[in-house]
Design an enzyme around this catalytic site. Structure first.
Site, PDB file in Angstrom:
ATOM      1  N   HIS A 192     110.696  60.031  45.514  1.00  0.00           N
ATOM      2  CA  HIS A 192     109.830  59.000  44.680  1.00  0.00           C
ATOM      3  C   HIS A 192     110.495  58.781  43.328  1.00  0.00           C
ATOM      4  O   HIS A 192     110.362  57.766  42.800  1.00  0.00           O
ATOM      5  CB  HIS A 192     108.379  59.268  44.618  1.00  0.00           C
ATOM      6  CG  HIS A 192     108.120  60.349  43.780  1.00  0.00           C
ATOM      7  ND1 HIS A 192     107.936  61.626  43.843  1.00  0.00           N
ATOM      8  CD2 HIS A 192     108.103  60.303  42.396  1.00  0.00           C
ATOM      9  CE1 HIS A 192     107.485  62.307  42.920  1.00  0.00           C
ATOM     10  NE2 HIS A 192     107.556  61.625  41.838  1.00  0.00           N
ATOM     11  N   ASP A 229     109.926  64.227  50.413  1.00  0.00           N
ATOM     12  CA  ASP A 229     109.930  63.748  49.073  1.00  0.00           C
ATOM     13  C   ASP A 229     111.027  64.311  48.375  1.00  0.00           C
ATOM     14  O   ASP A 229     111.081  64.696  47.110  1.00  0.00           O
ATOM     15  CB  ASP A 229     108.715  63.985  48.311  1.00  0.00           C
ATOM     16  CG  ASP A 229     108.793  63.220  46.830  1.00  0.00           C
ATOM     17  OD1 ASP A 229     109.305  62.207  46.757  1.00  0.00           O
ATOM     18  OD2 ASP A 229     107.867  63.682  46.075  1.00  0.00           O
ATOM     19  N   GLY A 235     107.403  62.295  34.667  1.00  0.00           N
ATOM     20  CA  GLY A 235     108.827  62.667  34.077  1.00  0.00           C
ATOM     21  C   GLY A 235     109.348  63.936  34.433  1.00  0.00           C
ATOM     22  O   GLY A 235     110.699  64.133  34.436  1.00  0.00           O
ATOM     23  N   ASN A 236     108.544  64.951  34.723  1.00  0.00           N
ATOM     24  CA  ASN A 236     108.792  66.186  35.248  1.00  0.00           C
ATOM     25  C   ASN A 236     109.135  66.133  36.707  1.00  0.00           C
ATOM     26  O   ASN A 236     109.721  66.869  37.237  1.00  0.00           O
ATOM     27  CB  ASN A 236     107.771  67.290  35.025  1.00  0.00           C
ATOM     28  CG  ASN A 236     107.573  67.949  33.872  1.00  0.00           C
ATOM     29  OD1 ASN A 236     106.742  67.881  32.998  1.00  0.00           O
ATOM     30  ND2 ASN A 236     108.774  68.574  33.573  1.00  0.00           N
ATOM     31  N   SER A 237     108.911  65.002  37.343  1.00  0.00           N
ATOM     32  CA  SER A 237     109.152  65.049  38.716  1.00  0.00           C
ATOM     33  C   SER A 237     110.532  65.186  39.069  1.00  0.00           C
ATOM     34  O   SER A 237     111.432  64.615  38.369  1.00  0.00           O
ATOM     35  CB  SER A 237     108.659  63.481  39.275  1.00  0.00           C
ATOM     36  OG  SER A 237     107.337  63.516  39.462  1.00  0.00           O
ATOM     37  N   GLY A 260     105.185  67.937  70.024  1.00  0.00           N
ATOM     38  CA  GLY A 260     104.458  66.980  70.641  1.00  0.00           C
ATOM     39  C   GLY A 260     102.970  67.144  70.921  1.00  0.00           C
ATOM     40  O   GLY A 260     102.522  66.866  71.840  1.00  0.00           O
TER      41      GLY A 260
END
Length: 510
Positions: A139, A169, A242-244, A300
């Site tokens: 992200h 992510d 901002g730490n992401s 499945g």
């Protein structure tokens, strides 16, 4: 006389010296006694109580930070987005004339295309190899046209996207800058709740910042049913915007997680942050570097956690494993003979009790791999072997095909002992309730909001497919099952909003 006085004074002096010596002995003895008492702990009131764990004082982590911080970088990503209209009727000639908004064009000519603006985002990343591979969040760089990386030595370098993986992510970038500082990936499986950790990144674009906390929990999932693959380390080390993509580091200086999310009602840290474990990040990175994409195994099926009530309904002595609530036609699980109502207790000999853990283990196994499943069916254990298919995000159901099922969507819910009004599911009723044509059972047409079924989450429009593992086609089938069941809840298989799940309901007493 003087002789007598002299002798009396001498006796008095000797007596004084004796009393002084006695006093000294008593004081020393008391001190020794007190010292012994202080050094021997009082016996525990509980003989089985654990001995206290000695804590090692740690006054500074400066050495660790100085070693690893240069590997944590700031990422600046730019992308063009269409500017939103401030006035929603700006394209209407009447309103444009009335309010004087926009550029007037001759009749029959088209206006210019909506303007675009440059959107800038800031995040963090971690260099994990000397030749410049960087781990960050998907992200952080999603949709970016231009990505720049700022290093601790004040250099700014252009970055190339090696690959991204939205379900985890994670993203991998590459920079060219000679031999670069980098951080070693640790083994996140060895991390324990209570371990001290450091979070390093660039929160709110104030510059590189280090915060400290502990591992608060493991195996966390923040978006059940989202289709993403989550196995977060939870920490109370402050993490903010901002730490992401930044680093979660052990006190030995190993990278054990990539900071990804926070849970907050304010948008700021409240001490509940989540990091993607390094073992998951390593697996994703290796695949992205090698092939540019991530391949995951798929059975499945949709599974649920086995609760105490589910275990009692199935005749299990204890709640364990995950119960299969839906099997997708033509997938690996159906080919292997897995059935709705089976309880999977282990995969490749490893015990499973949590749906998310089970799903992640399946996904982490390469498509085409044969796996062994330990299954409880009709209170008997058996082994099944399945060759995994491949998880395809664009075609998978909302739970990713091997999820835990949406518990809220599977528990909806009259009158009578269950608090339900039921009708046999006819094609006409199915069409009115928008229920798939292949579903059979009893449709829930009314719900007593204070009844047992409502308390279990069953709602109008759901379909009761099975009761106590037996198909039901009439209200009489439900009544017969109620009469046969005493002392334990009913086990219902409920079809709701496109998915199926098991629900336990305790009937009202007659």
């Amino acid at each position: 006389m003087s002789n007598f006085v002299s002798q009396s004074r001498e006796r008095a002096a000797r007596l004084a010296r004796v009393w002084l010596a006695v006093a000294v002995v008593l004081v020393v003895g008391a001190c020794q006694k007190g010292s012994t008492a202080a050094s021997v702990p009082a016996p525990s009131a509980d003989a089985n109580a654990s001995a206290p764990v000695a804590a090692t004082a740690q006054n500074s982590y400066a050495d660790v930070v100085s070693r690893v911080a240069p590997a944590v970088v700031t990422i600046r990503a730019e992308k063009r987005v269409r500017a939103s209209q401030q006035f929603p009727f700006a394209d209407d000639p009447f309103f444009r004339d009335f309010f004087g908004q926009g550029r007037r064009t001759p009749r029959g000519q088209e206006d210019e295309a909506p303007q675009e603006r440059l959107q800038r985002g800031t995040g963090s990343g971690v260099i994990v190899s000397p030749d410049g591979y960087i781990l960050t969040n998907h992200h952080v760089i999603d949709g970016a046209e231009n990505i720049r990386v700022e290093l601790g030595d004040n250099r700014t370098l252009d970055a190339k996207v090696v690959g991204t993986d939205q379900p985890s992510d994670l993203a991998v970038l590459k920079i060219e800058g000679g031999t670069l500082p980098y951080m070693q990936l640790g083994d996140s499986d060895r991390v324990r709740v209570g371990d001290v950790v450091l979070a390093i990144g660039n929160p709110l674009d104030v510059g590189q910042t280090v915060t400290m906390g502990i591992i608060s929990a493991k195996g966390r999932q923040t978006g059940p049913g989202s289709g993403n693959f989550e196995d977060f380390l939870q920490t109370d080390a402050p993490i903010n915007r901002g730490n992401s993509g930044g680093a979660l580091v052990s006190t030995s200086g190993e990278l054990i997680g990539i900071n990804s999310q926070i849970l907050s009602s304010t948008g700021m840290s409240i001490g509940i942050g989540f990091a993607i474990p390094s073992n998951m990040a390593k697996s994703v990175m290796e695949q992205l570097v090698k092939t540019g994409k991530v391949r995951r195994g798929q059975l499945g099926i949709i599974v649920q956690k086995v609760t105490s009530d589910l275990a009692a309904s199935l005749g299990m002595q204890e709640p364990r494993g995950v119960i299969v609530s839906q099997v997708q036609a033509g997938k690996a699980a159906e080919r292997a003979g897995l059935k709705v109502g089976d309880v999977v207790t282990a995969i490749n000999g490893q015990r499973v009790d949590d749906p998310n853990t089970f799903r992640n283990r399946v996904a982490a196994t390469a498509p085409g791999t044969e796996v062994s499943l330990t299954v409880l069916r009709d209170e008997r254990e058996q082994q099944l072997r399945a060759t995994l298919g491949e998880f395809m995000p664009e075609t998978a159901d909302a739970n990713g095909g091997d999820g835990q099922g949406n518990a809220d969507a599977a528990r909806r819910g009259g009158t009578g002992r269950l608090g339900l009004t039921l009708e046999p599911l006819t094609p006409e009723l199915a069409a009115r309730l928008r229920i798939e044509s292949n579903v059979q059972g009893l449709a829930v047409t009314d719900v007593d909001p204070s009844g047992p079924a409502a308390n279990a989450g069953i709602r109008e429009g759901d379909v009761i497919v099975e009761v106590n593992r037996q198909p039901v086609r009439s209200v009489a089938d439900i009544t017969a099952a109620l009469n046969r069941t005493t002392g334990r809840p009913l086990l219902l298989l409920v079809h709701s909003r496109g998915t199926s799940g098991f629900v336990t309901v305790r009937p009202r007493q007659q």
